[in-house]
Design a protein around this motif. Structure first.
Motif, PDB file in Angstrom:
ATOM      1  N   GLY A 108       0.817  -1.052   0.016  1.00 32.18           N
ATOM      2  CA  GLY A 108       0.017   0.001   0.094  1.00 32.18           C
ATOM      3  C   GLY A 108       0.662   1.044  -0.021  1.00 32.18           C
ATOM      4  O   GLY A 108       0.388   2.455  -0.473  1.00 32.18           O
ATOM      5  N   ILE A 109       2.201   1.304   0.347  1.00 38.08           N
ATOM      6  CA  ILE A 109       3.035   2.412   0.573  1.00 38.08           C
ATOM      7  C   ILE A 109       2.971   3.139  -0.834  1.00 38.08           C
ATOM      8  O   ILE A 109       2.895   4.221  -1.200  1.00 38.08           O
ATOM      9  CB  ILE A 109       4.393   2.055   0.863  1.00 38.08           C
ATOM     10  N   ALA A 110       2.987   2.174  -1.921  1.00 35.08           N
ATOM     11  CA  ALA A 110       3.290   2.809  -3.309  1.00 35.08           C
ATOM     12  C   ALA A 110       2.174   3.365  -3.923  1.00 35.08           C
ATOM     13  O   ALA A 110       1.977   4.122  -4.614  1.00 35.08           O
ATOM     14  CB  ALA A 110       3.795   1.683  -4.249  1.00 35.08           C
ATOM     15  N   LYS A 111       0.818   2.841  -3.423  1.00 31.85           N
ATOM     16  CA  LYS A 111      -0.431   2.939  -4.006  1.00 31.85           C
ATOM     17  C   LYS A 111      -1.155   4.178  -3.462  1.00 31.85           C
ATOM     18  O   LYS A 111      -1.928   4.878  -3.858  1.00 31.85           O
ATOM     19  CB  LYS A 111      -1.272   1.804  -4.108  1.00 31.85           C
ATOM     20  N   ALA A 112      -1.364   3.825  -2.193  1.00 38.83           N
ATOM     21  CA  ALA A 112      -2.496   4.920  -1.533  1.00 38.83           C
ATOM     22  C   ALA A 112      -2.037   5.596  -0.109  1.00 38.83           C
ATOM     23  O   ALA A 112      -2.590   6.306   0.237  1.00 38.83           O
ATOM     24  CB  ALA A 112      -3.635   3.935  -0.964  1.00 38.83           C
ATOM     25  N   GLY A 113      -0.777   5.320   0.271  1.00 40.65           N
ATOM     26  CA  GLY A 113       0.019   5.988   1.371  1.00 40.65           C
ATOM     27  C   GLY A 113       0.254   7.451   1.116  1.00 40.65           C
ATOM     28  O   GLY A 113      -0.015   8.116   0.160  1.00 40.65           O
ATOM     29  N   ALA A 114       0.522   8.205   2.168  1.00 41.10           N
ATOM     30  CA  ALA A 114       1.032   9.417   1.848  1.00 41.10           C
ATOM     31  C   ALA A 114       2.262   9.654   1.161  1.00 41.10           C
ATOM     32  O   ALA A 114       2.358  10.621   0.598  1.00 41.10           O
ATOM     33  CB  ALA A 114       1.582  10.041   3.543  1.00 41.10           C
ATOM     34  N   LEU A 115       3.207   8.812   1.093  1.00 43.45           N
ATOM     35  CA  LEU A 115       4.090   8.844   0.171  1.00 43.45           C
ATOM     36  C   LEU A 115       3.717   8.997  -1.290  1.00 43.45           C
ATOM     37  O   LEU A 115       4.451   9.504  -2.020  1.00 43.45           O
ATOM     38  CB  LEU A 115       5.124   7.687   0.284  1.00 43.45           C
ATOM     39  N   ALA A 116       2.806   8.117  -1.578  1.00 40.85           N
ATOM     40  CA  ALA A 116       2.211   8.275  -3.044  1.00 40.85           C
ATOM     41  C   ALA A 116       1.647   9.907  -3.231  1.00 40.85           C
ATOM     42  O   ALA A 116       1.922  10.350  -4.271  1.00 40.85           O
ATOM     43  CB  ALA A 116       1.132   7.281  -2.940  1.00 40.85           C
ATOM     44  N   ARG A 117       1.173  10.397  -2.107  1.00 43.17           N
ATOM     45  CA  ARG A 117       0.569  11.803  -2.421  1.00 43.17           C
ATOM     46  C   ARG A 117       1.729  12.859  -2.454  1.00 43.17           C
ATOM     47  O   ARG A 117       1.524  13.795  -3.022  1.00 43.17           O
ATOM     48  CB  ARG A 117      -0.536  12.201  -1.418  1.00 43.17           C
ATOM     49  N   MET A 118       2.895  12.703  -1.844  1.00 48.02           N
ATOM     50  CA  MET A 118       3.864  13.551  -1.827  1.00 48.02           C
ATOM     51  C   MET A 118       4.574  13.687  -3.150  1.00 48.02           C
ATOM     52  O   MET A 118       5.130  14.720  -3.428  1.00 48.02           O
ATOM     53  CB  MET A 118       4.841  13.359  -0.704  1.00 48.02           C
ATOM     54  N   GLY A 119       4.828  12.538  -4.070  1.00 45.74           N
ATOM     55  CA  GLY A 119       5.325  12.675  -5.195  1.00 45.74           C
ATOM     56  C   GLY A 119       6.725  12.644  -5.129  1.00 45.74           C
ATOM     57  O   GLY A 119       7.427  13.088  -6.145  1.00 45.74           O
ATOM     58  N   TRP A 120       7.393  12.122  -4.032  1.00 45.07           N
ATOM     59  CA  TRP A 120       8.887  12.151  -4.009  1.00 45.07           C
ATOM     60  C   TRP A 120       9.288  10.809  -4.558  1.00 45.07           C
ATOM     61  O   TRP A 120      10.743  10.724  -4.922  1.00 45.07           O
ATOM     62  CB  TRP A 120       9.130  12.064  -2.385  1.00 45.07           C
ATOM     63  N   PHE A 121       8.334   9.816  -4.461  1.00 47.65           N
ATOM     64  CA  PHE A 121       8.876   8.497  -5.332  1.00 47.65           C
ATOM     65  C   PHE A 121       8.277   8.107  -6.280  1.00 47.65           C
ATOM     66  O   PHE A 121       7.025   8.389  -6.662  1.00 47.65           O
ATOM     67  CB  PHE A 121       8.726   7.440  -4.030  1.00 47.65           C
ATOM     68  N   ASP A 122       8.949   7.106  -7.087  1.00 47.59           N
ATOM     69  CA  ASP A 122       8.565   6.430  -8.286  1.00 47.59           C
ATOM     70  C   ASP A 122       7.621   5.349  -7.826  1.00 47.59           C
ATOM     71  O   ASP A 122       8.198   4.404  -7.275  1.00 47.59           O
ATOM     72  CB  ASP A 122       9.568   5.883  -9.291  1.00 47.59           C
ATOM     73  N   PRO A 123       6.278   5.317  -7.983  1.00 52.04           N
ATOM     74  CA  PRO A 123       5.503   4.307  -7.691  1.00 52.04           C
ATOM     75  C   PRO A 123       5.697   2.901  -8.050  1.00 52.04           C
ATOM     76  O   PRO A 123       5.506   1.881  -7.225  1.00 52.04           O
ATOM     77  CB  PRO A 123       3.941   4.744  -7.986  1.00 52.04           C
TER      78      PRO A 123
END
Length: 631
Positions: free
Chosen positions: A579-594
Motif C-alpha cells: 500500500g505504500i506505493a499506491k495509497a499512502g502519504a508517500l504516494a501523495r507527496m510525489g517524492w517516489f516512483d510508484p
C-alpha cells in the motif's frame, strides 16, 4: 526529567498568550505527569511539565531567583548539583530548595554562560534574564536531552523538548525539508543537523544559544567537543584502574534520586557492568528488568538472569512476541519525525516494564561509541590498515572493479561476503564508513526517487555530512574519525533519541552513566590497541570488568535488540508494504516512483531479495508524514 516549552519575541516585547504556551507545554504531559506551570512577561513565556525526581515537593517550575531577575524552565538532571551548590554557597548564594534546578539558576547568575563548564548532567534548559532581556538556551554535552526551536511569522522563536510542542503552535509553518528525507533514508533517522519540517532546528549537543530582544537570531555556540587528537601516556594497568574509577563515580552520581531507582539489564557487557557497579554501591538489591522474545534466536534473557543471580538483584523479565509490531503507531506518535531503528519497539517494552517498579532506570548506552564497541569499528579499523598500505590511486580502480564484479551474497558466511568490503576499500576511509553505517546507498535511493525529487535534491547526499565530520575530526587515525562521527551524529540522532522518546513515553527517566563526559574525554585519549584488539572492540572495558563479570558475558558476540522485520513484511505487514506505493502519504507527496516502490515490496514478499530495512523506513516515513502534515 521533564518537558519544556517557550515563546520568545526577538523583535519587540509583544505579549505572550498564556493559553497558547500552555497548549505547547501540555503536549509534553507524558514527559512530566507530576506537575505543570507557565510563566510570562512582556515578550517571553516559559512552560514546564514536571516528572518529580529530586526535591519532589520543593522545586516547581518555571522557577525564579529570589530577586526575580532570572527564571528557568529545565529538563534533565544535574548529577553533581550538590558539589556545585557548595561552591556557590561559598560565594554567598542562598538556596531555598533542595533540588538541582535552583543550582543552575545561581550558577548562571554567578558565571553566565560559563556555568555550563561546571555542570555534569543531561539537560536542556531555558533561562530568561529580565535585566538584559536575554534568553539562554543550552543542551548537554552529548545530546542526551533534546531541544527543538524555530522562528515563526510573528517574529518570535518557539522552542520545546519535542517537535510536538512546536506543532501545537498554530504559527509554525508545516513545509517538508527534502534534504531531511534523503538523510533519513541514508541513516534511518533524521540527524540533529536538520528537521523534516523546514525552518525547525535542533540545538546541537554541546551548544548554547543566546537570544536577545531587538537583535537577530544568532548562531549557536559550541562549548564542548570530543577530542581524539591526544593520546594518554599512562600504562595499560593505570588506564584500566582509571576507567574503573571513572565508571564507579559516574554510576554513583546517577544513583541519586528521591524516587525508586533501578536498571535495564540485557545481559550484555555494558548493562551488566552498570548493574555490577550499582550493586557494589547499593545497600539494597538493585531493581533490574529485561525483555525476552518468544523466538529463541532473538532472546538474551538467560544471560540477564545469570547476571541478576550473580549480583542478587530484584529482577523482573517479560517475554514479548516477536511479532510485536502493534506499537508502530504509538512509537510514530512519540517520535514525531520518522525513526526507523527497529530496536525502538523492544526498548519501549523494557521501559514500560521498568516503569511498573521504578521512576529512574540506569542503562548501558554510550560505551560502544566511546570505546569502539560496534562491529563496524573493528571492520573500519582493519580496512584503514589496508588503506594505509595501498595508495588510493591503486585501490580505487582495482578494488572498485573487483567489488563491482564480485557477487552479492548476503546469505553466505561472513568471510565470503567480500563485495561490500571491496567497494569500501576502493573509497576513502570517510566515504567507506559513511556508507557502512547507512541503510540505503545514494544510488539505491536514486532508483526509487521520482525524477522531480532527484531534481529538487540537486545532487545532495545525506552521507556528505558524516564524511565532512570525519574529515574535520580532531583525530589521529581512521578509527578516531569514525568514533568522532558516531558521537556527533549516530549517538544523538539514533541511540539517545530512541532512549529519550521511549522512556519519556511512559514517564520514565533513563540515565546513562557510561556517557559521563569525564569518561568520554578519558576514552578519546586511549591508544587504539586498548579500544580494538584481536578483532574485539571495547578491549579495555572488557579487561577492566573481568574482576566483576564472567568471561562468556564479556566476550560473547554482541546481539542487541533485534526485530524480525523481514518476516513481518512477508506476513502480517505484506499489504502495508504494497500500500505504500499506491495509497499512502508517500504516494501523495510525489517524492517516489510508484513503480519502483511496488517492485521493492513485491520482490521482498516473493523472497527475491531482502528489502525489509528499506520497507521499514518507507512505512515509518509514511506514517510520520500523516501526523506531521495532517495528510
Amino acid at each position: 526529567m521533564c518537558g519544556i516549552a517557550g515563546i520568545f519575541h526577538l523583535e519587540t516585547a509583544k505579549p505572550v498568550d498564556p493559553a497558547r504556551l500552555k497548549k505547547m507545554a501540555d503536549r509534553l504531559a507524558h514527559r512530566g505527569p507530576d506537575g505543570s506551570g507557565i510563566w510570562t512577561a512582556p515578550g517571553v513565556g516559559l512552560g514546564h511539565r514536571r516528572l518529580s525526581i529530586i526535591d519532589i515537593e520543593g522545586s516547581p517550575q518555571p522557577m525564579l531567583t529570589a530577586d526575580e531577575a532570572l527564571v528557568i524552565s529545565f529538563n534533565g538532571e544535574i548529577y553533581n548539583f550538590q558539589e556545585v551548590r557548595a561552591k556557590l554557597e561559598t560565594k554567598g548564594h542562598v538556596f531555598r530548595t533542595e533540588g538541582d534546578t535552583e543550582v543552575i539558576l545561581y550558577a548562571y547568575k554567578q558565571w553566565g554562560v560559563d556555568c555550563l563548564k561546571h555542570l555534569n548532567g543531561m539537560f536542556a534548559f531555558a533561562i530568561f534574564d529580565q535585566r538584559t532581556k536575554q534568553l539562554f538556551l543550552a543542551r548537554d554535552r552529548l545530546g542526551v536531552k533534546p531541544l527543538f526551536y524555530a522562528p515563526v511569522s510573528d517574529g518570535s522563536v518557539i522552542f520545546g523538548s519535542e517537535l510536538k510542542a512546536l506543532l501545537a503552535n498554530p504559527l509554525l509553518r508545516r513545509e517538508p525539508e527534502l534534504r531531511a528525507v534523503d538523510d533519513y533514508l541514508a541513516f534511518g533517522y533524521v540527524p540533529d543537523t536538520i528537521s523534516l519540517l523546514k525552518g525547525v532546528k535542533k540545538l546541537p549537543a554541546g551548544h548554547y544559544l543566546l537570544l536577545e530582544q531587538g537583535k537577530p537570531e544568532p548562531q549557536s555556540v559550541q562549548y564542548w567537543d570530543m577530542d581524539f587528537s591526544q593520546r594518554s601516556k599512562a600504562s595499560a594497568g593505570e588506564l584500566e584502574e582509571e576507567l574503573v574509577a571513572l565508571m564507579k563515580e559516574a554510576v554513583s552520581l546517577r544513583m541519586i534520586a528521591d524516587v525508586p531507582l533501578g536498571a535495564f539489564l540485557s545481559g550484555g557487557v555494558d548493562s551488566s557492568a552498570v548493574v555490577a557497579l550499582m550493586s557494589e554501591k547499593s545497600r539494597q538489591p538493585v531493581k533490574t528488568c529485561s525483555i525476552g522474545f518468544d523466538q529463541a534466536s532473538l532472546d538474551e534473557t538467560g544471560y540477564a538472569e545469570r547476571i541478576a543471580q550473580r549480583f542478587k538483584t530484584d529482577h523482573r523479565s517479560r517475554t514479548v512476541a516477536a511479532d510485536d509490531f502493534g506499537l508502530i503507531d504509538t512509537l510514530t506518535d512519540h517520535f514525531d519525525e520518522p525513526f526507523a531503528d527497529g530496536s525502538a519497539l523492544p526498548t519501549y517494552r523494557v521501559c514500560e516494564l521498568a516503569r511498573q517498579n521504578v521512576t529512574v532506570a540506569l542503562s548501558g548506552d554510550g560505551a560502544d561509541e566511546a570505546l569502539a564497541g560496534y562491529r563496524r569499528h573493528v571492520f573500519h579499523n582493519a580496512e584503514e590498515q589496508v588503506r594505509g598500505r595501498i595508495p588510493q590511486f591503486i585501490r580505487g580502480p582495482a578494488l572498485g572493479w573487483l567489488g563491482s564484479v564480485y557477487p552479492k551474497a548476503d546469505w553466505a558466511p561472513r568471510p565470503f561476503r567480500a563485495k561490500s568490503t571491496l567497494l569500501s576499500l576502493a573509497r576513502t576511509g570517510p566515504e567507506g564508513y559513511a556508507e557502512a553505517v547507512g541503510v540505503t546507498t545514494p544510488a539505491g535511493r536514486t532508483t526509487i526517487y521520482s525524477d522531480e525529487m532527484v531534481a529538487k535534491l540537486g545532487g545532495y547526499k545525506g552521507e556528505s555530512q558524516m564524511i565532512d565530520l570525519m574529515e574535520s575530526a580532531p583525530a589521529q587515525n581512521g578509527l578516531d574519525q569514525a568514533q568522532y562521527a558516531d558521537m556527533k551524529m549516530w549517538l544523538p540522532g539514533d541511540i539517545l533519541t530512541k532512549v529519550d522518546r521511549t522512556s519519556m513515553a511512559v514517564s520514565l527517566e533513563a540515565r546513562e552513566p557510561l556517557l559521563d563526559y569525564k569518561l568520554m574525554e578519558f576514552a578519546a585519549k586511549l591508544p587504539t590497541n586498548l579500544r580494538v584488539r584481536k578483532g574485539q572492540g571495547k578491549y579495555l572495558l572488557k579487561k577492566s570488568m573481568e574482576r566483576y563479570l564472567p568471561e562468556d558475558i564479556l566476550y560473547r558476540p554482541k546481539m542487541g535488540f533485534v526485530t524480525p522485520i523481514a518476516q513481518w513484511f512477508r506476513g502480517p505487514l505484506a499489504e502495508e508494504a504494497r500500500g505504500i506505493a499506491k495509497a499512502g502519504a508517500l504516494a501523495r507527496m510525489g517524492w517516489f516512483d510508484p513503480q519502483a516502490l511496488s517492485k521493492v515490496a513485491d520482490d521482498h514478499i516473493a523472497g527475491k531479495s531482502d528489502n525489509s530495512r528499506l520497507l521499514w523506513q518507507l512505512l515509518i516515513l509514511d506514517k510520520s508524514l500523516v501526523r506531521l502534515f495532517n495528510l
